[in-house]
Design an enzyme around this catalytic site. Structure first.
Site, PDB file in Angstrom:
ATOM      1  N   HIS A  48       0.837  -1.200   0.000  1.00 29.96           N
ATOM      2  CA  HIS A  48       0.000   0.000   0.000  1.00 29.96           C
ATOM      3  C   HIS A  48       0.876   1.255   0.000  1.00 29.96           C
ATOM      4  CE1 HIS A  48       1.048  -0.660   4.230  1.00 29.96           C
ATOM      5  NE2 HIS A  48       1.051   0.659   4.292  1.00 29.96           N
ATOM      6  N   HIS A 133       5.456   6.493  -1.477  1.00 34.95           N
ATOM      7  CA  HIS A 133       6.225   5.302  -1.863  1.00 34.95           C
ATOM      8  C   HIS A 133       5.497   4.036  -1.428  1.00 34.95           C
ATOM      9  CE1 HIS A 133       7.277   5.739   2.373  1.00 34.95           C
ATOM     10  NE2 HIS A 133       7.592   4.451   2.352  1.00 34.95           N
TER      11      HIS A 133
END
Length: 191
Positions: A48, A133
């Site tokens: 995620h 990220h």
């Protein structure tokens, strides 16, 4: 009479990685496995993009956080996220996190900033240097650091693909000896 004790939960707000991109991330992880470095890899079901890590919160904070999220996302519709590039935090000399990034032009940074303003009102610390990220692994030590650096450099311009972000999720994280287990507490749909 005893006051009701509030239960705490470890939580964060995130965008889940699209299923069709997970095999491409697994390919990147395989490149790092070839280095024989001692890396703990993130399983595909846990991948995620974190928008905010709350840490341990009282269960009754879920409603306040949800209201803040709903207030911000009213001005957002679903958007595309172009995923690519590989790097490390904090740098290549001290590799603590291996990540895949997001290409320029996504509204995710603005979304995160607006959410952060609302979360600060609830008493959460603002993020200093938010960088979108996807964590793919965490080296346990410096074994084969040169090979890891070489892999990062060979993958720095990799293109993973594009996904449409149509929801964000408030998640509960339960730490276990086998690794964290994530569960959705609440899902917020972008119009």
């Amino acid at each position: 009479m005893k006051a009701k004790e509030s239960k705490t939960i470890r939580s964060f707000l995130a965008i889940d990685l699209a299923e069709d991109l997970k095999p491409k991330i697994a390919d990147v992880q395989r490149q790092f496995k070839k280095t024989d470095a001692n890396i703990k890899y993130v399983p595909s079901q846990n991948m995620h993009f974190t928008l905010k890590f709350f840490g341990n919160i009282d269960e009754d904070m879920v409603e306040e956080i949800s209201e803040a999220v709903e207030k911000v996302i009213k001005s957002y519709s679903s958007f595309d996220l172009s995923i690519g590039g590989c790097g490390s935090f904090p740098n290549q000399n001290t590799i603590k996190v291996l990540w895949i990034g997001i290409n320029e032009g996504s509204p995710i940074a603005d979304l995160q900033k607006e959410l952060d303003v609302e979360f600060k009102k609830l008493g959460f610390r603002k993020e200093r240097n938010y960088i979108s990220h996807l964590t793919i692994g965490r080296p346990r030590n410096a074994k084969n650091k040169k090979q890891m650096k070489d892999a990062i450099n060979s993958l720095k311009d990799i293109e993973i693909g594009t996904m449409t972000v149509s929801k964000i999720s408030l998640k509960k994280s339960t730490l276990t000896p086998q690794g964290p287990i994530y569960e959705d507490i609440k899902v917020f749909n972008l119009e």
